[in-house]
Design a protein around this motif. Structure first.
Motif, PDB file in Angstrom:
ATOM      1  N   ILE A  18       2.688  -7.235   9.788  1.00 35.00           N
ATOM      2  CA  ILE A  18       2.464  -6.572   8.505  1.00 35.00           C
ATOM      3  C   ILE A  18       3.520  -6.930   7.452  1.00 35.00           C
ATOM      4  CG2 ILE A  18       1.235  -4.589   9.499  1.00 35.00           C
ATOM      5  CD1 ILE A  18       3.954  -3.013   8.859  1.00 35.00           C
ATOM      6  N   LEU A  19       4.553  -7.673   7.895  1.00 35.75           N
ATOM      7  CA  LEU A  19       5.684  -7.935   6.997  1.00 35.75           C
ATOM      8  C   LEU A  19       5.281  -8.612   5.690  1.00 35.75           C
ATOM      9  CD1 LEU A  19       8.795  -8.101   6.494  1.00 35.75           C
ATOM     10  CD2 LEU A  19       8.761 -10.281   7.706  1.00 35.75           C
ATOM     11  N   LEU A  20       4.435  -9.642   5.784  1.00 34.61           N
ATOM     12  CA  LEU A  20       4.111 -10.431   4.596  1.00 34.61           C
ATOM     13  C   LEU A  20       2.929  -9.867   3.816  1.00 34.61           C
ATOM     14  CD1 LEU A  20       4.458 -14.027   6.099  1.00 34.61           C
ATOM     15  CD2 LEU A  20       6.160 -12.793   4.787  1.00 34.61           C
ATOM     16  N   GLY A  21       2.248  -8.889   4.392  1.00 31.91           N
ATOM     17  CA  GLY A  21       1.017  -8.411   3.769  1.00 31.91           C
ATOM     18  C   GLY A  21       1.259  -7.322   2.739  1.00 31.91           C
ATOM     19  N   GLY A  22       0.228  -7.012   1.974  1.00 31.64           N
ATOM     20  CA  GLY A  22       0.277  -5.914   1.016  1.00 31.64           C
ATOM     21  C   GLY A  22      -0.440  -4.715   1.601  1.00 31.64           C
ATOM     22  N   LEU A  23      -1.570  -4.357   1.018  1.00 33.30           N
ATOM     23  CA  LEU A  23      -2.373  -3.251   1.536  1.00 33.30           C
ATOM     24  C   LEU A  23      -2.906  -3.575   2.917  1.00 33.30           C
ATOM     25  CD1 LEU A  23      -4.604  -2.322  -1.550  1.00 33.30           C
ATOM     26  CD2 LEU A  23      -2.725  -0.975  -0.597  1.00 33.30           C
ATOM     27  N   ALA A  24      -3.193  -2.534   3.713  1.00 26.45           N
ATOM     28  CA  ALA A  24      -3.896  -2.740   4.984  1.00 26.45           C
ATOM     29  C   ALA A  24      -5.304  -3.253   4.667  1.00 26.45           C
ATOM     30  CB  ALA A  24      -3.959  -1.425   5.757  1.00 26.45           C
ATOM     31  N   THR A  25      -5.952  -3.830   5.674  1.00 24.30           N
ATOM     32  CA  THR A  25      -7.260  -4.463   5.448  1.00 24.30           C
ATOM     33  C   THR A  25      -8.324  -3.466   4.979  1.00 24.30           C
ATOM     34  OG1 THR A  25      -7.432  -4.255   7.846  1.00 24.30           O
ATOM     35  CG2 THR A  25      -7.019  -6.462   6.973  1.00 24.30           C
ATOM     36  N   ASP A  26      -8.133  -2.174   5.251  1.00 20.58           N
ATOM     37  CA  ASP A  26      -9.116  -1.173   4.819  1.00 20.58           C
ATOM     38  C   ASP A  26      -8.731  -0.506   3.497  1.00 20.58           C
ATOM     39  OD1 ASP A  26      -6.953   0.272   5.620  1.00 20.58           O
ATOM     40  OD2 ASP A  26      -8.035   1.643   6.946  1.00 20.58           O
ATOM     41  N   GLY A  27      -7.744  -1.064   2.812  1.00 19.59           N
ATOM     42  CA  GLY A  27      -7.347  -0.504   1.516  1.00 19.59           C
ATOM     43  C   GLY A  27      -6.275   0.561   1.610  1.00 19.59           C
ATOM     44  N   GLY A  28      -5.899   0.954   2.832  1.00 21.47           N
ATOM     45  CA  GLY A  28      -4.850   1.961   3.005  1.00 21.47           C
ATOM     46  C   GLY A  28      -3.470   1.329   3.005  1.00 21.47           C
ATOM     47  N   LEU A  29      -2.476   2.141   3.358  1.00 23.23           N
ATOM     48  CA  LEU A  29      -1.100   1.644   3.469  1.00 23.23           C
ATOM     49  C   LEU A  29      -0.718   1.580   4.937  1.00 23.23           C
ATOM     50  CD1 LEU A  29      -1.176   2.351   0.448  1.00 23.23           C
ATOM     51  CD2 LEU A  29       1.162   3.143   0.652  1.00 23.23           C
ATOM     52  N   THR A  30       0.075   0.577   5.293  1.00 20.48           N
ATOM     53  CA  THR A  30       0.515   0.465   6.678  1.00 20.48           C
ATOM     54  C   THR A  30       1.611   1.504   6.947  1.00 20.48           C
ATOM     55  OG1 THR A  30       2.040  -1.255   5.976  1.00 20.48           O
ATOM     56  CG2 THR A  30      -0.048  -1.967   6.916  1.00 20.48           C
ATOM     57  N   ILE A  31       1.588   2.035   8.176  1.00 22.99           N
ATOM     58  CA  ILE A  31       2.574   3.069   8.512  1.00 22.99           C
ATOM     59  C   ILE A  31       2.849   3.049  10.019  1.00 22.99           C
ATOM     60  CG2 ILE A  31       0.853   4.930   8.855  1.00 22.99           C
ATOM     61  CD1 ILE A  31       2.983   6.657   7.141  1.00 22.99           C
ATOM     62  N   ALA A  32       4.079   3.395  10.408  1.00 21.58           N
ATOM     63  CA  ALA A  32       4.457   3.402  11.820  1.00 21.58           C
ATOM     64  C   ALA A  32       3.612   4.427  12.573  1.00 21.58           C
ATOM     65  CB  ALA A  32       5.935   3.733  11.962  1.00 21.58           C
ATOM     66  N   GLU A  33       3.182   4.087  13.787  1.00 21.20           N
ATOM     67  CA  GLU A  33       2.333   5.002  14.571  1.00 21.20           C
ATOM     68  C   GLU A  33       3.074   6.309  14.870  1.00 21.20           C
ATOM     69  OE1 GLU A  33       1.497   3.155  18.367  1.00 21.20           O
ATOM     70  OE2 GLU A  33       3.602   2.603  18.618  1.00 21.20           O
ATOM     71  N   ALA A  34       4.406   6.248  14.931  1.00 16.90           N
ATOM     72  CA  ALA A  34       5.234   7.455  15.089  1.00 16.90           C
ATOM     73  C   ALA A  34       6.629   7.094  14.611  1.00 16.90           C
ATOM     74  CB  ALA A  34       5.275   7.874  16.554  1.00 16.90           C
TER      75      ALA A  34
END
Ligand SMILES: *Cc1c(COP(=O)(O)O)cnc(C)c1O
Length: 467
Positions: A18-34
């Motif tokens: 996820i380092l080089l990417g912007g938005l997640a593929t579904d339009g959301g924001l990436t976030i740590a699972e915990a």
């Protein structure tokens, strides 16, 4: 550690994925699972650490797919006294007992964005080199973000930066800071238009998926997860600097725009750092203050231009990460809420159990105006002999409104006054001092390309100069 999307539609990914990417593929924001939760022993062991040691301990918990020895090397090369002009990297200044300014603006561009961006530059270069890959970073800036990105990416292998800025709209200092860079991998494009024209061009180019893939177009915008992670570190550093033991609580006041900085404070608190309050300070663009006061999140159709320009936002791009936690990490709820936001609407949590939880997360807020800024700059100068910039002044003003007896208050300094000379003159009748070496900045030769506000012309320019 795996990363998910706040909207639930992305298969789990690693940090480097996820380092080089912007938005997640579904339009959301990436976030740590915990969020990693610290033990008391760990917190005790961290107290004596240097900035680089602390950064390694924190970042490795999020970036666990980078070999520890490599990460250590990256962090040690990033957080040096040479780059940040202070052995502490983020030194704390005491205004009076219990009231502190956390100096985050001693990096190359005199604003806090350097702290995260300098790490990002080295992480990008490392990950790209491993895959023998290259990237063309395309961005739009009205000042701070663009220069922080350019100073972090200059001279980096595999990276070219194409930065759009509105011609003649930035301060002479900001313009000179960017345009005087002579590194062959940095391209300043001065667009005949305003910031929104620059932003529209970036969107148009990024929406051309074929072009984006063929020319490996990337971004370094404020939703980048690694930037948020890097910012977690200085909350710990400051906490240790102003307390004697790990049972004390500390409050932080954060001049906010896109909610990246204070989101890092939220994560530090979730990791177990004893933070009492996270004080969100906005300027006249008060979309965040309105939410924390009323439960209504209502992005504005228009942004007001203020004397704390780096907080001039109408929509807070990192806010979705906090709301994800606030609603109990339920992506279905986030999806529903942002369906309304993305359609140009708003949402109201005031009548839901979620809004009552805001105080459990320690959040409070306030707003600051141009007059407040001037008065606060004056007050801090006269009372404490310290000169603060306009953004920091918003934070101090709102922070003092929420100050509690017996709880140390740390106000984050997000830029140096030298960047905003005009307003400092208005407040104090004198110009701010410049850090050594920058006296002749405006006289240095400048390198930039003036172009019409035309996405096709920008594309042709990228094709001609890309990696
Ligand atoms: C970017 C910036 C802010 C706002 O930070 P966010 O992370 O977007 O909330 C505040 N002050 C200065 C000087 C900035 O450059």
């Amino acid at each position: 550690m795996k990363y998910l999307s706040t909207r639930g539609g992305m298969p789990p990914k690693t940090f480097t994925e996820i380092l080089l990417g912007g938005l997640a593929t579904d339009g959301g924001l990436t976030i740590a699972e915990a969020y990693p939760r610290l033990t008391r022993d760990e917190l005790a062991a961290w107290r004596g650490m240097s900035y680089a040691e602390l950064a390694f301990e924190i970042v490795r918990r999020f970036a666990d797919d980078i070999p520890a020895a490599d990460l250590k090397d990256i962090v040690e090369r990033t957080y040096t006294a040479d780059i940040f002009h202070s052995a502490d990297i983020t030194p704390v200044k005491t205004l009076e007992p219990g009231l502190f300014i956390l100096g985050l603006s001693n990096g190359p561009t005199l604003a806090f964005k350097d702290v995260a961006m300098q790490l990002l530059g080295n992480l990008f270069e490392y990950v790209l080199a491993k895959d023998n890959a290259e990237i063309n970073i395309l961005g739009a800036t009205s000042g701070d973000t663009g220069s922080a990105a350019e100073y972090a990416m200059r001279g980096k292998r595999g990276i070219k930066v194409f930065m759009l800025s509105p011609v003649g709209k930035m301060s002479p200092f900001q313009t000179a800071q960017m345009y005087s860079l002579q590194d062959p991998n940095i391209f300043n494009i001065a667009v005949e238009g305003v910031f929104d024209d620059c932003q529209d061009i970036v969107k148009a180019v990024s929406n051309d998926l074929e072009f984006k893939a063929k020319y490996k177009i990337g971004a370094v915008n404020s939703i980048n997860w690694a930037r948020v992670t890097a910012q977690v570190v200085y909350y710990f550093k400051a906490y240790f600097a102003v307390t004697a033991g790990n049972d004390e609580e500390v409050s932080f006041s954060v001049p906010s725009g896109n909610f990246g900085n204070v989101c890092a404070g939220h994560i530090a608190r979730q990791m177990g750092l004893p933070i009492k309050k996270l004080i969100v300070a906005t300027n006249e663009n008060d979309v965040l203050d309105e939410f924390f006061r009323t439960g209504v999140y209502r992005p504005r159709p228009q942004t007001q231009h203020t004397s704390s320009p780096s907080m001039d936002i109408s929509k807070a791009s990192n806010f979705e990460r906090f709301v994800y936690d606030l609603v109990g990490r339920d992506p279905a709820v986030v999806n529903d809420l942002w369906k309304q936001v993305d359609a140009g609407g708003s949402f109201d949590l005031s009548q839901t159990p979620h809004f009552a939880k805001v105080k459990d997360f320690g959040f409070v807020s306030g707003e600051s105006s141009h007059a407040d800024r001037l008065a606060t700059i004056r007050k801090v100068y006269e009372q404490y002999g310290a000169m603060i910039d306009t953004h920091t002044a918003d934070g101090v003003k709102v922070g003092l409104e929420h100050r509690e007896a017996g709880v140390p208050l740390v106000c984050l300094e997000t830029a140096l006054p030298a960047k905003f000379e005009e307003t400092i003159r208005e407040a104090l009748g004198r110009a701010p001092e410049r850090p050594a070496g920058l006296d002749n900045l405006e006289k240095l030769p400048q390198r930039f390309e003036v172009m019409r506000a035309d996405a096709e012309a920008v594309k042709r320019y990228i094709v001609a100069h890309s990696v």
